[in-house]
Design an enzyme around this catalytic site. Structure first.
Site, short mmCIF file in Angstrom:
data_model
loop_
_atom_site.label_atom_id
_atom_site.label_comp_id
_atom_site.label_asym_id
_atom_site.label_seq_id
_atom_site.Cartn_x
_atom_site.Cartn_y
_atom_site.Cartn_z
N TYR A 1 -16.75 16.62 -16.08
CA TYR A 1 -17.12 15.21 -16.14
C TYR A 1 -18.14 14.91 -15.04
CZ TYR A 1 -16.55 10.25 -14.97
OH TYR A 1 -16.78 8.94 -14.63
N ASP B 1 -7.20 18.62 -15.21
CA ASP B 1 -7.51 17.26 -15.64
C ASP B 1 -7.10 17.16 -17.11
OD1 ASP B 1 -8.65 14.89 -16.57
OD2 ASP B 1 -10.42 15.07 -15.30
N ARG C 1 0.84 -1.20 0.00
CA ARG C 1 0.00 0.00 0.00
C ARG C 1 0.87 1.24 0.00
NH1 ARG C 1 -0.98 2.32 4.47
NH2 ARG C 1 -1.30 0.41 5.67
#
Length: 385
Positions: A103, A176, A50
């Site tokens: 989005y 983005d 992780r």
């Protein structure tokens, strides 16, 4: 590898041949934990996957090199990357400016998840620099969030101008870059602080992986993101990281073909009486064309258009193509078609981000262009039957 070209970085950054075996492709380290040489004696810093995994490290180094950032971070999805970014860089009571045609998943994250945590947002037309400036709340706005091109209306934001607006208010500019890809656009070079990707799309490029990424310009921003990536745990797994890394190796070639084919599709759509509007930044009449031409290498593989006969015609077209697959997502080698209002952007219905119901969005793949045009032609012809 900053002195090398994009294609060279895509193939070599983070991907040195394995020193033990000479393997030229990075290994998939399918492990959760790592043997320590005594308590705290970590080998190359790895203790638990992780926190870090060598396959993910290779991907993160490659992503950072492609965007010319100081550090990259790979996540389980694009939205996982966005959520981690917001948790790391904002707090309850802060404010974010977002595109008014963002989005649908990004809007849902802000409206249904982050708002409950106390993060305020305002949607504004991101192509209007003065509207963004007016929406910024000095002392409260922490992020100006940009998509360019936007999803699905392909609006264009002036990254350099918005960086000045954000920085004047001590805010960060987040871009983005999913629709453009790292090959076609370099937001950090234009003043952005963080780049976001859904690596599911053009970065992976083969519709076989879900992932997300962040790339940052300076270490001061990287540190809280790194802490939250480990603390929240929505990381990319080793096999997913390997798939995205494989996709990045051919990104430049694919984006050139996507752009070539999109231009052919646009030319076809412009001549169809069934289409009331073609939306593509490469068209001179597109309101953001001049800005896109300045900050993008080419105009990409995403095309949207509106049907003159309304929603029913839009639904009929998306259901009658054969090579264009009716599906959500984008950026794969195969061409996709969808109805945003009922599919990817259904969560924005009834909101300021609602999209027109006559809108069709296509992700133009890398098939033979003549075949794609013929497929759209037969779908249009079926409307008259």
């Amino acid at each position: 590898m900053s002195d090398f070209g994009f294609e060279t970085r895509a193939i070599h950054a983070g991907q040195e041949p394995d020193p033990r075996t000479g393997a030229v492709v990075p290994a998939i380290y399918a492990t959760s934990t790592y043997k320590q040489d005594g308590v705290g004696g970590l080998r190359e810093g790895y203790e638990y996957s992780r926190s870090a995994n060598p396959t993910r490290t290779a991907l993160e180094e490659c992503l950072a090199a492609l965007e010319k950032g100081v550090r990259g971070f790979a996540f389980a999805s694009g939205l996982a990357a966005e959520d981690t970014l917001l948790r790391a860089l904002t707090k309850p009571g802060d404010h974010v400016v977002i595109p008014n045609d963002a989005y649908g998943g990004t809007y849902r994250l802000f409206d249904k998840v982050q708002a409950r945590w106390g993060l305020a947002y305002d949607p504004v037309p991101i192509a209007d620099v003065e509207a963004v400036r007016a929406a910024v709340q000095p002392g409260t706005t922490r992020i100006v969030w940009v998509e360019t091109p936007t999803n699905p209306l392909l609006g264009i934001a002036d990254i350099a101008a918005l960086a000045e607006v954000a920085h004047a208010a001590d805010a960060l500019l987040v871009v983005d870059n999913t629709f453009a890809s790292s090959y076609l656009q370099q937001p950090l070079d234009l003043g952005a602080d963080v780049v976001v990707h859904s690596t599911t799309k053009y970065a992976g490029g083969h519709s076989d992986v879900v992932g997300g990424a962040l790339v940052v310009r300076d270490e001061a921003v990287a540190e809280p993101i790194a802490f939250h990536q480990n603390s929240m745990g929505a990381v990319a797994g080793p096999f997913d990281s390997w798939l995205v890394l494989r996709g990045l190796r051919t990104l430049a070639l694919r984006m050139e073909r996507h752009s070539d084919n999109a231009e052919r599709v646009v030319a076809f759509l412009q001549g169809r009486p069934e289409v009331s509007e073609v939306i593509y930044p490469g068209l001179v009449e597109h309101p953001g064309h001049a800005v896109a031409a300045r900050q993008m290498k080419r105009f990409g593989g995403m095309v949207s258009f509106r049907m003159a006969a309304g929603e029913r015609a839009a639904l009929d077209v998306v259901e009658h193509t054969e090579l264009f697959t009716l599906a959500e997502s984008l950026g794969g080698v195969e061409s996709l078609i969808e109805h945003p209002g009922r599919m990817t952007h259904a969560s924005a219905a009834g909101s300021p981000l609602e999209v027109p119901d006559d809108l069709v969005r296509v992700s133009v793949g890398i098939e033979t262009a003549d075949d794609l045009v013929a497929d759209l032609a037969q779908a249009f012809e079926r409307l008259a039957r």
